[in-house]
Design an enzyme around this catalytic site. Structure first.
Site, PDB file in Angstrom:
ATOM      1  N   ARG A  33       0.830  -1.204   0.000  1.00 15.98           N
ATOM      2  CA  ARG A  33       0.000   0.000   0.000  1.00 15.98           C
ATOM      3  C   ARG A  33       0.866   1.256   0.000  1.00 15.98           C
ATOM      4  O   ARG A  33       1.937   1.295   0.570  1.00 15.98           O
ATOM      5  CB  ARG A  33      -0.916  -0.025   1.232  1.00 15.98           C
ATOM      6  CG  ARG A  33      -1.941   1.110   1.270  1.00 15.98           C
ATOM      7  CD  ARG A  33      -2.967   0.846   2.363  1.00 15.98           C
ATOM      8  NE  ARG A  33      -3.886   1.956   2.497  1.00 15.98           N
ATOM      9  CZ  ARG A  33      -3.736   2.960   3.357  1.00 15.98           C
ATOM     10  NH1 ARG A  33      -2.692   2.949   4.164  1.00 15.98           N
ATOM     11  NH2 ARG A  33      -4.600   3.946   3.425  1.00 15.98           N
ATOM     12  N   ARG A  88      -1.306   4.260  12.745  1.00 18.90           N
ATOM     13  CA  ARG A  88      -0.481   3.419  13.607  1.00 18.90           C
ATOM     14  C   ARG A  88      -0.897   3.614  15.045  1.00 18.90           C
ATOM     15  O   ARG A  88      -1.123   4.735  15.491  1.00 18.90           O
ATOM     16  CB  ARG A  88       1.013   3.754  13.458  1.00 18.90           C
ATOM     17  CG  ARG A  88       1.563   3.465  12.067  1.00 18.90           C
ATOM     18  CD  ARG A  88       3.050   3.772  11.996  1.00 18.90           C
ATOM     19  NE  ARG A  88       3.573   3.540  10.664  1.00 18.90           N
ATOM     20  CZ  ARG A  88       4.003   2.373  10.224  1.00 18.90           C
ATOM     21  NH1 ARG A  88       3.949   1.329  11.010  1.00 18.90           N
ATOM     22  NH2 ARG A  88       4.474   2.236   9.005  1.00 18.90           N
ATOM     23  N   LYS A 127       2.911  -8.234  11.832  1.00 15.74           N
ATOM     24  CA  LYS A 127       2.319  -8.375  10.510  1.00 15.74           C
ATOM     25  C   LYS A 127       2.562  -9.762   9.941  1.00 15.74           C
ATOM     26  O   LYS A 127       3.692 -10.234   9.850  1.00 15.74           O
ATOM     27  CB  LYS A 127       2.900  -7.316   9.563  1.00 15.74           C
ATOM     28  CG  LYS A 127       2.266  -7.328   8.175  1.00 15.74           C
ATOM     29  CD  LYS A 127       2.679  -6.121   7.358  1.00 15.74           C
ATOM     30  CE  LYS A 127       2.032  -6.126   5.987  1.00 15.74           C
ATOM     31  NZ  LYS A 127       2.296  -4.887   5.229  1.00 15.74           N
TER      32      LYS A 127
END
Length: 329
Positions: free
Chosen positions: A122, A323, A187
């Site tokens: 992204r 975040r 992640k």
């Protein structure tokens, strides 16, 4: 000339193969074998040279195979797909399908690749997966509606990925808005959705997914955030890559059919179960400024709901990167 895919296939079961046997097989010198082994290592394949035993892969690797993926698909998914392409190396699976769409080929098709020379995440970020250490693929899906009807699509895709992984025994997975799959805050996978066509319809989406399977220690050099892989989480056995590819495709196809019928509104409750940001303090940059607030879920279009001291703000997934702040719950 040594075909790197063929060389990796010979080593894929993890058993040692003497260098002279490889040289004989490919009708080349031992030096040429060593050079190609070094090339595989540079691509991320965990090739080990044992004294007197030859070369072997540290962990077995199953190469992607079109026929194996198709065979593992449920019949209804197989009948919907127009094509499944498997490449050794391309720039990126998303770019490949975008080119097909621009050339007029707009149907339901999947594109897998072992290597991406220009993998994208992204906001233009580089996406790296070592050879055999992950799964990188894209799905092209046409829609009769316009682009505005696809709000929240990346979140629905994330739910489909979790459904597939849960079916294979992986638990405690979460979605970090708008496009990351996490385990314990690290992640595990990323999603990139790129749209094309007419804003009022019809349009199409190219949905790219990069999933970490077994990255190895060198990944700390390539990845600039906390990460994890399937090999390092939970007690579920590692699925073979072709079965995993088929399960992901099947769940994606089902979820996209559901999305077209009912929009993201039908996924809101599922998303709430996997929401990795809910209750956390987030900092949202908009232009040259930023504000902070508590993430309180998403609305029926997939926009992030952020509660500040005096109001609730909706944040569109196309505008910002969010975040969680240090010390938040």
């Amino acid at each position: 000339m040594i075909d790197p895919r063929e060389l990796l296939a010979i080593l894929a079961d993890g058993q040692p193969v003497p260098g002279n046997s490889l040289a004989t097989h490919f009708a080349v010198t031992r030096a040429a074998v060593w050079k190609q082994i070094e090339n595989l290592r540079a691509l991320g394949a965990p090739v080990i040279a044992g004294s007197g035993s030859g070369y072997r892969i540290a962990a077995p690797i199953e190469l992607l195979d079109r026929d194996a993926i198709l065979a593992a698909l449920p019949q209804h998914s197989r009948e919907q797909l127009q094509a499944v392409d498997v490449h050794w190396q391309i720039d990126s699976s998303n770019s490949e399908l975008l080119r097909r769409a621009q050339g007029g080929t707009i149907d339901l098709r999947a594109c897998f690749t072992e290597l991406q020379s220009a993998g994208r995440g992204r906001r233009g970020r580089h996406w790296h997966l070592p050879l055999g250490g992950g799964l990188a693929f894209s799905l092209l899906r046409p829609f009769d509606s316009g682009m505005t009807a696809l709000a929240g699509l990346s979140l629905a895709v994330g739910i489909a990925v979790i459904r597939a992984l849960e079916e294979l025994g992986f638990r405690e997975l979460g979605l970090k808005w708008p496009n990351d799959l996490q385990h314990a805050g690290r992640k595990l996978a990323g999603i990139l959705v790129e749209l094309g066509g007419d804003a009022l319809g019809p349009c199409h989406a190219v949905i790219g997914i990069g999933l970490n399977l077994r990255l190895g220690a060198h990944a700390d050099v390539e990845i600039d955030q906390d990460w994890c892989d399937l090999a390092g989480i939970g007690d579920a056995p590692m699925p073979n890559r072709n079965l995993l590819a088929a399960r992901l495709l099947a769940h994606l196809i089902n979820a996209l059919d559901q999305f077209e019928r009912s929009s993201f509104a039908s996924f809101v409750d599922d998303y709430a179960r996997y929401d990795a940001l809910r209750g956390k303090t987030v900092r949202v940059p908009i232009g040259s400024e930023a504000f902070s607030g508590e993430a309180i879920g998403v609305n029926h279009t997939g926009a992030l709901r952020v509660r500040t001291a005096d109001r609730e703000i909706l944040v569109d997934s196309g505008e910002v990167s969010v975040r969680a702040m240090a010390g938040s719950a």
